[in-house]
Scaffold this active site. Structure first.
Site, PDB file in Angstrom:
ATOM      1  N   SER A   1       0.861  -0.994   0.188  1.00 38.16           N
ATOM      2  CA  SER A   1      -0.035   0.113   0.166  1.00 38.16           C
ATOM      3  C   SER A   1       0.872   1.213   0.041  1.00 38.16           C
ATOM      4  O   SER A   1       1.597   1.529  -0.822  1.00 38.16           O
ATOM      5  CB  SER A   1      -0.867   0.005   1.129  1.00 38.16           C
ATOM      6  OG  SER A   1      -1.888   0.731   1.017  1.00 38.16           O
TER       7      SER A   1
ATOM      8  N   HIS B   1      -7.569  -5.355  -0.284  1.00 35.67           N
ATOM      9  CA  HIS B   1      -6.497  -4.405  -0.223  1.00 35.67           C
ATOM     10  C   HIS B   1      -5.547  -4.798   1.173  1.00 35.67           C
ATOM     11  O   HIS B   1      -4.263  -4.930   1.173  1.00 35.67           O
ATOM     12  CB  HIS B   1      -6.706  -2.959   0.101  1.00 35.67           C
ATOM     13  CG  HIS B   1      -5.717  -2.090   0.044  1.00 35.67           C
ATOM     14  ND1 HIS B   1      -4.914  -1.779  -1.239  1.00 35.67           N
ATOM     15  CD2 HIS B   1      -5.040  -1.224   0.954  1.00 35.67           C
ATOM     16  CE1 HIS B   1      -4.056  -0.822  -1.037  1.00 35.67           C
ATOM     17  NE2 HIS B   1      -3.984  -0.478   0.533  1.00 35.67           N
TER      18      HIS B   1
END
Length: 379
Positions: free
Chosen positions: A173, A355
């Site tokens: 990320s 994610h």
């Protein structure tokens, strides 16, 4: 609680339980056993804790697994550096335990594993002169400062300590974001990074998929002004489960970011970091902090912030992505891969992969970790 978990479950379950308790405890290091180093040692692995001071005075904590349980302890082991995502910390890479976590998998595969902690996280919430509980200026940074100041400080320390000339980089990320920022603005580490694997590395935001965050991002600058003036400069300060300081609700962060705040993986961040992402979402861009027209002229010599030029990144990069990611679209990943001279996009072969699954899902070993280890061996 831990004794109960030991009786009823395995070691890894206890480690995850302790990690969760540690995050919820008031104070940075109140429960000593919950330190990442101790969590690693409790799993039977060697562990080290290191500190490095950045040029602007932030004291960063790094964690190291120098070798695995079954791999020999040699001085010439290839080095891998892991960098966490927004609101996370180094414990993200050990959360799933020895069988599934990438840090342990790498150590057992023969690598010298280093894990960074960005400024403002619970592990790096220290400064040579600024008190994070009293000085708002401690949190006056975005992901760019993490990229340009934190990463080089940790890289240089790691290479000097190991005596190695090169290393592999893995970022999740925001850990991918800061890699892109640093290496688009400086070529200093292009020859030192043997390869990079970005796990849902956030960069381009032309097609940001989360409608709620897209809507909130429209008010990014106004929201930041209110928060800064009100003193809410830190997300998840020690002892808090609120999105912005003491106000807000746990549900807000869960809903917007898809993060389970009870998981033990929330380590805090500067509000300005989030707002910087918000500016890029609003503007469908990947560029530096927007100060407004007047200050942009002073800072950048033009009305708009300078974009990060990914075509300048001369490193072998693999961009791992998934179709069910609420914070990164496939089209943006493919655009980044197209603009980077030595980049490849790789889709995770489970369409429901999210994610956070990169650090919380057990099937990450089969879907990702094994691939990365083989790629490192071939590089």
């Amino acid at each position: 609680m831990c004794a109960y978990v030991f009786v009823r479950a395995d070691m890894s379950a206890c480690i995850r339980a302790l990690t969760s308790v540690c995050v919820r405890a008031k104070g940075t290091f109140q429960i000593n056993i919950c330190e990442t180093k101790n969590l690693i040692e409790a799993e039977g692995y060697p562990a080290e804790k290191h500190h490095v001071v950045t040029k602007d005075g932030y004291i960063l904590e790094m964690h190291r697994i120098p070798f695995g349980k079954s791999s020999p302890n040699s001085r010439n082991r290839p080095v891998v550096f892991l960098m966490h995502g927004i609101l996370g910390a180094s414990n993200s890479f050990i959360y799933l335990g020895p069988e599934y976590s990438i840090a342990y998998n790498l150590a057992d595969a023969g690598y010298d594993v280093w894990m960074g902690n960005a400024r403002g996280t619970r592990n790096s919430r220290q400064h040579v002169s600024l008190n994070p509980d009293r000085n708002k200026s401690f949190f006056d940074f975005t992901f760019e400062e993490i990229a340009l100041d934190d990463l080089p400080s940790m890289f240089d320390y790691m290479l000097a300590h190991t005596g190695q000339q090169k290393f592999h980089y893995i970022g999740h990320s925001q850990g991918g974001t800061v890699f892109l920022v640093l290496n688009s603005m400086s070529s200093a580490y292009h020859s030192k990074i043997a390869s990079a694997h970005l796990l849902a590395g956030v960069g381009y935001q032309k097609n940001f998929p989360n409608y709620s965050l897209r809507t909130l991002a429209l008010s990014a600058d106004a929201l930041y002004s209110v928060l800064w003036l009100g003193g809410s400069v830190e997300l998840y300060p020690p002892g808090s489960t609120a999105m912005f300081g003491k106000s807000g609700s746990r549900g807000s962060i869960d809903d917007l970011f898809g993060i389970d705040t009870s998981s033990g993986l929330i380590a805090g961040a500067a509000t300005k970091q989030i707002v910087h992402f918000g500016q890029n979402i609003r503007d469908k861009a990947f560029r530096r902090w927007d100060y407004g027209y007047v200050q942009n002229l002073v800072k950048y010599g033009k009305l708009s912030p300078t974009s990060y030029d990914l075509s300048k990144i001369n490193i072998d990069v693999t961009l791992h992505y998934s179709l069910n990611d609420a914070l990164l679209s496939e089209s943006d990943v493919l655009l980044m891969a197209k603009d980077m001279p030595k980049a490849t996009a790789r889709k995770i072969s489970r369409d429901s992969f999210t994610h956070l699954d990169y650090v919380t899902s057990k099937d990450v070993k089969v879907l990702l970790n094994d691939y990365i280890i083989q790629a490192l061996r071939n590089s």
